[in-house]
Design a protein around this motif. Structure first.
Motif, PDB file in Angstrom:
ATOM      1  N   GLN A 125       3.860   5.866  -5.443  1.00 48.17           N
ATOM      2  CA  GLN A 125       3.849   5.934  -6.906  1.00 48.17           C
ATOM      3  C   GLN A 125       2.764   6.870  -7.411  1.00 48.17           C
ATOM      4  O   GLN A 125       2.965   7.637  -8.373  1.00 48.17           O
ATOM      5  CB  GLN A 125       3.654   4.528  -7.476  1.00 48.17           C
ATOM      6  CG  GLN A 125       4.861   3.622  -7.270  1.00 48.17           C
ATOM      7  CD  GLN A 125       4.571   2.169  -7.560  1.00 48.17           C
ATOM      8  OE1 GLN A 125       3.403   1.749  -7.615  1.00 48.17           O
ATOM      9  NE2 GLN A 125       5.630   1.373  -7.712  1.00 48.17           N
ATOM     10  N   GLU A 126       1.606   6.852  -6.755  1.00 50.50           N
ATOM     11  CA  GLU A 126       0.524   7.759  -7.145  1.00 50.50           C
ATOM     12  C   GLU A 126       0.904   9.216  -6.879  1.00 50.50           C
ATOM     13  O   GLU A 126       0.615  10.099  -7.702  1.00 50.50           O
ATOM     14  CB  GLU A 126      -0.758   7.387  -6.390  1.00 50.50           C
ATOM     15  CG  GLU A 126      -1.357   6.057  -6.815  1.00 50.50           C
ATOM     16  CD  GLU A 126      -2.556   5.669  -5.962  1.00 50.50           C
ATOM     17  OE1 GLU A 126      -2.869   6.412  -4.990  1.00 50.50           O
ATOM     18  OE2 GLU A 126      -3.178   4.624  -6.246  1.00 50.50           O
ATOM     19  N   ARG A 143       3.934   1.593  -1.078  1.00 53.70           N
ATOM     20  CA  ARG A 143       4.607   1.748  -2.372  1.00 53.70           C
ATOM     21  C   ARG A 143       3.636   2.281  -3.423  1.00 53.70           C
ATOM     22  O   ARG A 143       3.971   3.164  -4.223  1.00 53.70           O
ATOM     23  CB  ARG A 143       5.194   0.407  -2.807  1.00 53.70           C
ATOM     24  CG  ARG A 143       6.200   0.506  -3.944  1.00 53.70           C
ATOM     25  CD  ARG A 143       6.916  -0.824  -4.139  1.00 53.70           C
ATOM     26  NE  ARG A 143       7.662  -1.233  -2.952  1.00 53.70           N
ATOM     27  CZ  ARG A 143       8.892  -0.811  -2.676  1.00 53.70           C
ATOM     28  NH1 ARG A 143       9.507   0.021  -3.522  1.00 53.70           N
ATOM     29  NH2 ARG A 143       9.500  -1.229  -1.592  1.00 53.70           N
ATOM     30  N   ARG A 144       2.390   1.746  -3.407  1.00 47.68           N
ATOM     31  CA  ARG A 144       1.377   2.225  -4.349  1.00 47.68           C
ATOM     32  C   ARG A 144       1.079   3.702  -4.120  1.00 47.68           C
ATOM     33  O   ARG A 144       1.004   4.496  -5.074  1.00 47.68           O
ATOM     34  CB  ARG A 144       0.098   1.409  -4.198  1.00 47.68           C
ATOM     35  CG  ARG A 144      -1.106   1.988  -4.952  1.00 47.68           C
ATOM     36  CD  ARG A 144      -2.412   1.354  -4.509  1.00 47.68           C
ATOM     37  NE  ARG A 144      -2.597   1.369  -3.073  1.00 47.68           N
ATOM     38  CZ  ARG A 144      -2.983   2.433  -2.387  1.00 47.68           C
ATOM     39  NH1 ARG A 144      -3.188   3.602  -3.003  1.00 47.68           N
ATOM     40  NH2 ARG A 144      -3.148   2.359  -1.073  1.00 47.68           N
ATOM     41  N   ASP A 193       0.836  -1.206   0.000  1.00 51.57           N
ATOM     42  CA  ASP A 193       0.000   0.000   0.000  1.00 51.57           C
ATOM     43  C   ASP A 193       0.867   1.250   0.000  1.00 51.57           C
ATOM     44  O   ASP A 193       0.585   2.232  -0.700  1.00 51.57           O
ATOM     45  CB  ASP A 193      -0.898   0.013   1.240  1.00 51.57           C
ATOM     46  CG  ASP A 193      -2.239  -0.661   1.004  1.00 51.57           C
ATOM     47  OD1 ASP A 193      -2.439  -1.194  -0.097  1.00 51.57           O
ATOM     48  OD2 ASP A 193      -3.069  -0.647   1.936  1.00 51.57           O
TER      49      ASP A 193
END
Length: 692
Positions: free
Chosen positions: A151-152, A147-148, A145
């Motif tokens: 990235q966003e 890392r996501r 979560d």
């Protein structure tokens, strides 16, 4: 040791040079360069070194007070920042505590809602949860979560990230691991965590403090890095030290890591400078009163101790802040404050300011609004041909024009309008001082007012009279007192640990262990900053309250072992502090320890005095006599006023008002009925006579 202090203000950048071995002091002022303040800093350092005949390579320390972080918040011009927090807590920054800054206003501004530091679309949530009372893990951190989310945020163009998890003050593990992941995904971004900045309870305030750090972080990091590089390229080998909000200085590395330390940087230096000047005059109960071009800053010194803010009142631009800060109250009142008639027809002065560009009409840079500086010039209190020691000529005709236009709008004679500008400004500043003294149970009549800043000595005596303060101290170089304050301080770092304990069942071993751990952390920081062990000292404190109360009072924890005798001393100190603050104490009630604090200080060489005062006579310092306008018991009067050169006044010289005293960085007004005497330290002591 040769040192330079540099304070960047809204209009001018002030510099002071001091050779700590010979006590030689020199001052300099240059125009602030708002687009890149480091340009004005480097210009001032170069010119000052040339003025004193010292090569740039001879400067061993540069102390700097910066408004970079402050202005970024005040102007809402920080970074595009993001937030990563626990699932379900995306809107902590928006909801706040449901406390309204103005209880009965239906159209008030709620800063964290009207101009959020981090837009909602940049707030991401992740799985994972720590729980009290010990910060144990209820749910592991979902690293995928995190890392996501990173990235966003990277794809959205975010260049700064704050990581704020629940109960991280008890256990920072989740925040620190999340920080590592975000830095892997966004290596170019500024990334911080609330447990690194303010590891204490109160989620909203802790989240907001971290958000402030993220908001100002990139700008502060670029500025400090750029200034450090510019000094090196210019051949200055000395260490750069940055004034922090707690009244100490920090290294550039510390500031880059924790940029929120500088949110009150320049303001803190002013209070320190005022306190130092007062101590030189043998006064230790002081109200520091620093008026610049755009604002007036007020600080309180009681028995040599600087007042600090508490969790109830620490804020910047309306945003709550959980960081150690000197208690400084700022209002929009300065030499550039604009006089105007508001939509309701009321005559007001400020908070709008003409700033550095275009500045007051008298500056001749295209200003068209009537300001306080213009009013002072029209009334004869400023010398058009002797401003900044003759380095700048004022445009008297332009000042007359804008004041005449204001007078026409008000339907008043020109001089009445000009004097009205000063009366309103002085009343605003007197009310601000009342809010920090009378409303807190402090009688200002037992204090001396330290009038500093470029405009402080112009207004100090009249503001003091409004408050029945009997004495005004004007520093030797009032316009650069903040820069002077930079040379009076030490390296200073704070550590804090939230620890809820009750006096009826206190775990003294746990208190001792936490204090030792904080001391080790600060010692490691001092090691990294090459602070010699023999210059270090540590002060222990606690934030305490009666069980059931919502806010704490700070009290000292004595040195030595944490035992029953030491804790009895702490409980007694809290009862006494509560009685001072609220007028009563509940000695039979249990006391709760909320936070433990440790302040580490690395002693630095500092300025001791301002050097010898002039030799000569009062008659030799007299330049001329001229008409000036003052309000007396008989109304507005034009009185013959003596004009003196301050640098020619010897120690012990005594003047009777009305008088104007000129120097490069400020002008002092001695009104009718007041006297001024040159103290051996070089300060002017204005006695205001019968003020009852």
């Amino acid at each position: 040791m040769k040192t330079i202090g540099v304070d960047v203000g809204g209009t001018f950048t002030d510099l002071v040079y001091c050779d700590l071995a010979t006590h030689k002091v020199a001052i300099h002022k240059v125009a602030t360069t708002p687009d890149d303040p480091s340009e004005g800093v480097m210009l001032g350092v170069t010119e000052l070194c040339a003025q004193v005949g010292v090569p740039l390579s001879g400067i061993e320390h540069v102390f700097h007070g910066t408004t970079t972080a402050t202005n970024a918040v005040l102007e809402n011009a920080g970074a595009r920042a993001g937030l990563i927090t626990n699932e379900g807590f995306r809107d902590v920054l928006h909801i706040g505590r449901h406390q309204r800054p103005q209880h009965y206003s239906i159209r008030q501004e709620i800063p964290w809602q009207d101009r959020p530091l981090i837009a909602r679309r940049f707030r991401k949530t992740v799985g994972g949860r720590l729980v009290p009372p010990d910060g144990s893990e209820l749910e592991p951190l979902d690293e995928a979560d995190v890392r996501r989310a990173a990235q966003e945020l990277k794809a959205a163009g975010v260049d700064s990230v704050a990581i704020c998890f629940l109960f991280s003050y008890l256990n920072p593990a989740h925040e620190l691991r999340a920080k590592e992941i975000v830095e892997e995904v966004m290596p170019e971004a500024f990334v911080t965590a609330s447990s690194l900045i303010s590891p204490q309870f109160r989620e909203f305030e802790r989240f907001t403090t971290a958000a402030l750090a993220a908001f100002v972080g990139p700008k502060v990091r670029r500025y400090i890095g750029g200034l450090e590089g510019a000094l090196r390229r210019a051949g200055v080998p000395g260490d750069l030290r940055i004034m922090a909000s707690n009244g100490g200085v920090a290294t550039p590395a510390m500031v880059r890591e924790r940029p929120a330390l500088t949110l009150q940087s320049g303001l803190a230096a002013g209070v320190l400078g005022g306190g130092w000047v007062g101590a030189q005059c043998g006064r230790d109960r002081l109200i520091t009163f620093d008026i610049g071009g755009t604002s007036a800053d007020i600080g309180i010194v009681v028995d040599g101790t600087y007042a600090e803010t508490d969790a109830r009142s620490t804020s910047i631009a309306g945003f709550p802040l959980l960081m150690p800060m000197l208690d400084i109250h700022t209002i929009g009142a300065g030499g550039g404050s604009i006089a105007h008639v508001d939509r309701g027809g009321a005559f007001r002065v400020g908070p709008q300011s003409a700033g550095a560009v275009p500045g007051p009409a008298a500056y001749g840079k295209g200003g068209t609004a009537p300001t306080v500086t213009d009013a002072n010039l029209v009334l004869g209190r400023l010398e058009a041909q002797d401003f900044l020691g003759g380095a700048m000529a004022l445009d008297a005709e332009a000042a007359e024009t804008v004041i005449a236009r204001l007078a026409e709008t008000l339907g008043l004679p020109r001089l009445e309008a000009a004097e009205g500008v000063l009366t309103i400004l002085n009343a605003n500043m007197a009310n601000a001082i009342r809010s920090r003294t009378v409303q807190k149970g402090i009688d200002p009549r037992g204090f001396a007012l330290v009038a500093m800043g470029g405009a402080g000595p112009l207004h100090g005596a009249e503001v003091a009279r409004m408050l029945s303060i009997p004495e005004v101290i004007v520093p030797p170089h009032p316009g650069i007192t903040s820069a002077m304050g930079l040379l009076t301080t030490d390296l200073k770092y704070d550590a804090i640990k939230t620890q809820f304990q009750v006096s009826s069942k206190v775990d003294m071993a746990r208190i001792a262990a936490d204090l030792d751990a904080m001391r080790n952390d600060l010692s490691e920081r001092f090691d990294a900053d090459h602070v010699p062990p023999e210059t270090r000292s540590f002060a222990r404190m606690g934030d305490l309250r009666y069980v059931g109360q919502g806010y704490e009072l700070r009290v000292p924890i004595p040195d030595g072992p944490i035992d029953t005798a030491a804790m009895d001393e702490v409980w007694e100190a809290f009862h006494a502090a509560h009685a001072r603050e609220y007028g009563h104490a509940f000695r039979d009630n249990p006391i709760e320890i909320v936070n433990l604090r440790l302040v580490g200080t690395g002693t630095l060489d500092k300025i001791e005095h301002m050097g010898a005062t002039a030799s000569g006579s009062v008659e030799g310092a007299l330049l001329r006599r001229k008409p000036c306008v003052f309000r007396t018991e008989g109304g507005l009067e034009t009185l013959e006023t003596a004009v003196y050169r301050r640098d020619a006044l010897p120690a012990g010289a005594r003047l009777t008002g009305p008088a104007i005293i000129l120097q490069k960085d400020s002008t002092t007004v001695v009104p009718p009925g007041a006297t001024a005497e040159v103290h051996p330290s070089g300060s002017l002591i204005l006695s205001l006579g019968d003020i009852a």
